[in-house]
Write a protein that holds these residues in place. Sequence first.
Motif, PDB file in Angstrom:
ATOM      1  N   THR A   1       0.803  -1.218   0.000  1.00 56.94           N
ATOM      2  CA  THR A   1       0.000   0.000   0.000  1.00 56.94           C
ATOM      3  C   THR A   1       0.830   1.259   0.000  1.00 56.94           C
ATOM      4  O   THR A   1       0.345   2.322  -0.322  1.00 56.94           O
TER       5      THR A   1
ATOM      6  N   ARG B   1      -7.307  -0.616  11.441  1.00 60.02           N
ATOM      7  CA  ARG B   1      -6.988  -0.936  10.055  1.00 60.02           C
ATOM      8  C   ARG B   1      -8.258  -0.904   9.192  1.00 60.02           C
ATOM      9  O   ARG B   1      -8.267  -0.401   8.075  1.00 60.02           O
ATOM     10  N   LYS B   2      -9.370  -1.417   9.723  1.00 62.17           N
ATOM     11  CA  LYS B   2     -10.633  -1.404   8.991  1.00 62.17           C
ATOM     12  C   LYS B   2     -11.114   0.024   8.752  1.00 62.17           C
ATOM     13  O   LYS B   2     -11.586   0.369   7.673  1.00 62.17           O
TER      14      LYS B   2
ATOM     15  N   LYS C   1      -9.076   1.708   5.997  1.00 59.16           N
ATOM     16  CA  LYS C   1      -9.401   1.220   4.663  1.00 59.16           C
ATOM     17  C   LYS C   1     -10.772   1.723   4.203  1.00 59.16           C
ATOM     18  O   LYS C   1     -10.977   2.007   3.028  1.00 59.16           O
TER      19      LYS C   1
ATOM     20  N   GLU D   1     -10.312   5.195   2.983  1.00 59.40           N
ATOM     21  CA  GLU D   1      -9.658   5.220   1.676  1.00 59.40           C
ATOM     22  C   GLU D   1     -10.652   4.888   0.566  1.00 59.40           C
ATOM     23  O   GLU D   1     -10.653   5.514  -0.501  1.00 59.40           O
ATOM     24  N   ARG D   2     -11.543   3.923   0.819  1.00 57.22           N
ATOM     25  CA  ARG D   2     -12.556   3.582  -0.189  1.00 57.22           C
ATOM     26  C   ARG D   2     -13.512   4.737  -0.416  1.00 57.22           C
ATOM     27  O   ARG D   2     -13.889   5.037  -1.556  1.00 57.22           O
TER      28      ARG D   2
END
Length: 199
Positions: A29, A42-43, A46, A49-50
């Motif tokens: 990444t 971490r979830k 992400k 980012e989405r």
Amino acid sequence: MLASDSEENIPQPTNEPQLVDEPQLDQTTGDPSDRNETPEERKRRKRKERRRKKREKRRQISDEYQVPQYINVDVTDPITETDDNEKPTFTTYLISVDTTFPQYNSQNFSIRRRYSEFAWLRDHLKSQLDAKGKRLTIAELPGNTISSFLGLSGRYDEDFIEKRREGLANFLKSVVNHPWARFESGLHKFLQDEDFKCK
């Protein structure tokens, strides 16, 4: 213990820059290694980012979107002109235009034309498209009755004028939606230039 021996064991200040370990980059990444992240962190990262990528995609689609070009015409409000003796001479029809085509000076405008000018437009378009080897697939003009052809009173009857108006509207709509005729300069002048002589 001698004073000199104690001084030798005291760290001496230095002006050399201190090296600091840089964070390790994740090879997939490019982000700092998430070894210190919890699974929940971490979830969340992400998910953010989405969402960011979705916003960028929507913004790109919005920037690229353009209002599609269109043209709508209608023929209404027939008015019969008379001479000094109140004898009817000809009938004009109001053409209303709503368009985004750049060939026109404005988006909404109107103009009056008489039947003979519609007839000129059809003949003009046919000659122009014949010269280009294109087929003229547009509606026919409304015809005349025997009495109207002979110049008798039937030409100015209310029913006759209304049927002619409907026929002229169908004709003009087929012209402005024709893939080639719609771009002819003669049509543009017919629709927006009141000083243009249809001859």
